[in-house]
Design a protein around this motif. Structure first.
Motif, PDB file in Angstrom:
ATOM      1  N   SER A  86       5.015  10.443   2.422  1.00  0.00           N
ATOM      2  CA  SER A  86       4.407   9.548   2.752  1.00  0.00           C
ATOM      3  C   SER A  86       5.135   7.947   2.544  1.00  0.00           C
ATOM      4  O   SER A  86       5.574   8.208   1.349  1.00  0.00           O
ATOM      5  N   SER A  87       4.647   7.099   3.000  1.00  0.00           N
ATOM      6  CA  SER A  87       5.003   5.718   2.616  1.00  0.00           C
ATOM      7  C   SER A  87       3.659   5.084   1.943  1.00  0.00           C
ATOM      8  O   SER A  87       2.778   5.343   2.520  1.00  0.00           O
ATOM      9  N   VAL A  88       3.972   4.693   0.618  1.00  0.00           N
ATOM     10  CA  VAL A  88       2.697   4.315  -0.097  1.00  0.00           C
ATOM     11  C   VAL A  88       2.791   3.088  -0.734  1.00  0.00           C
ATOM     12  O   VAL A  88       3.707   2.445  -1.107  1.00  0.00           O
ATOM     13  N   ARG A  89       1.428   2.311  -0.880  1.00  0.00           N
ATOM     14  CA  ARG A  89       1.414   1.171  -1.469  1.00  0.00           C
ATOM     15  C   ARG A  89       1.046   1.527  -2.867  1.00  0.00           C
ATOM     16  O   ARG A  89      -0.112   2.085  -3.061  1.00  0.00           O
ATOM     17  N   VAL A  90       1.509   1.006  -3.954  1.00  0.00           N
ATOM     18  CA  VAL A  90       1.307   1.411  -5.309  1.00  0.00           C
ATOM     19  C   VAL A  90       0.704   0.127  -5.858  1.00  0.00           C
ATOM     20  O   VAL A  90       1.366  -0.708  -5.707  1.00  0.00           O
TER      21      VAL A  90
END
Length: 282
Positions: A86-90
């Protein structure tokens, strides 16, 4: 799951002490990072910005805080949360350890990392109106500290409340010299003809990661001239385009400021180039 000083903890069991200096004094920095299918975007720029910011704040950088160590910590957390595809905001937060009042008793640090799933693996442009206004109630100080991604964000918070209460999508912040420096959530770019301007760091704007990426891209496009120079409120109404940049949303075109409406042709082109670089791993 979240990572607190290298230990994985369930979200509902993750706690910080009230003596935490990030909470008590705003003595903390953070990086907001985008990870696409296990690949950290612009990691080198994030890492060196964090290291430079910690040095400016006189934080003691641990020996293990190498690029490889922090990258592994981030990817392990993404994996543990089942988000490798997935695309993730860290969000990586570094704060000085508890102790002392305004003057800390130690410059050693603690860190924590959290992740949130995003909707798309690439940057997209929504076909929507996006109206901004100036936030004049408070100014950003023209100072080196204003360029850091610290958690002292009261001006941004109050600007967000002002925008919401008055029916705007965002606010543009101004410095003590009444120059435009950025939006609430990203750097500002202004297009006039073939000239693309963004406020200089000396005006107090954030040292944005995507700002840096776009400047590098624009410097290689001979049809455009990129300038890091002050932007006055008067210039906004003469611009052809305005857009906001940050690593999570990419490029966000502004469609209206006061009675002026803007195009988004160059925004769309730059977004296409940016996505191509991401796909190629450049």
């Amino acid at each position: 799951m979240v990572n607190i000083d290298g230990q994985l903890v369930e979200d509902d069991k993750a706690v910080l002490a009230i003596s935490n200096r990030g909470y008590a004094y705003g003595d903390a920095l953070f990086e907001t990072i985008r990870v696409n299918s296990g690949v950290i975007l612009f990691w080198e720029d994030h890492y060196f910005r964090l290291m430079a910011s910690m040095r400016i704040l006189r934080m003691q950088i641990p020996m293990q805080f190498t690029p490889e160590f922090l990258e592994k910590e981030i990817i392990n957390l993404v994996t543990e949360n089942g988000l490798m595809n997935s695309s993730v905001r860290v969000k990586l937060i570094v704060n000085r350890v508890s102790g002392g009042l305004y003057t800390p008793s130690s410059n050693e640090i603690e860190y924590n990392i959290s992740v949130v799933k995003l909707n798309s693996n690439f940057y997209t442009l929504a076909d929507q109106t996006y109206e901004v206004t100036l936030f004049k109630d408070h100014h950003v100080v023209t100072d080196l500290l204003s360029t850091l991604k610290s958690n002292n964000k009261l001006v941004n918070i109050l600007g967000g409340i002002f925008a919401e209460e008055n029916g705007f999508d965002n606010c543009l912040l101004i410095n003590s010299n009444k120059m435009i420096i950025e939006a609430l959530n990203g750097n500002l770019f202004l297009v006039k003809g073939n000239v693309i301007k963004t406020p200089p760091l000396s005006d107090g704007c954030l040292r944005g990661i995507l700002r840096t990426q776009l400047i590098r891209i624009l410097e290689k496009l001979p049809e455009y001239t990129v300038e890091e120079s002050s932007i006055s409120p008067f210039e906004l109404q003469k611009a052809d385009e305005l857009f906001i940049t940050n690593v999570i949303t990419g490029i966000l075109p502004i469609t209206k400021f006061r009675k002026k409406e803007y195009d988004s042709k160059i925004s769309k082109r730059l977004l296409g180039i940016l996505n191509t670089r991401i796909r190629l791993g450049d």
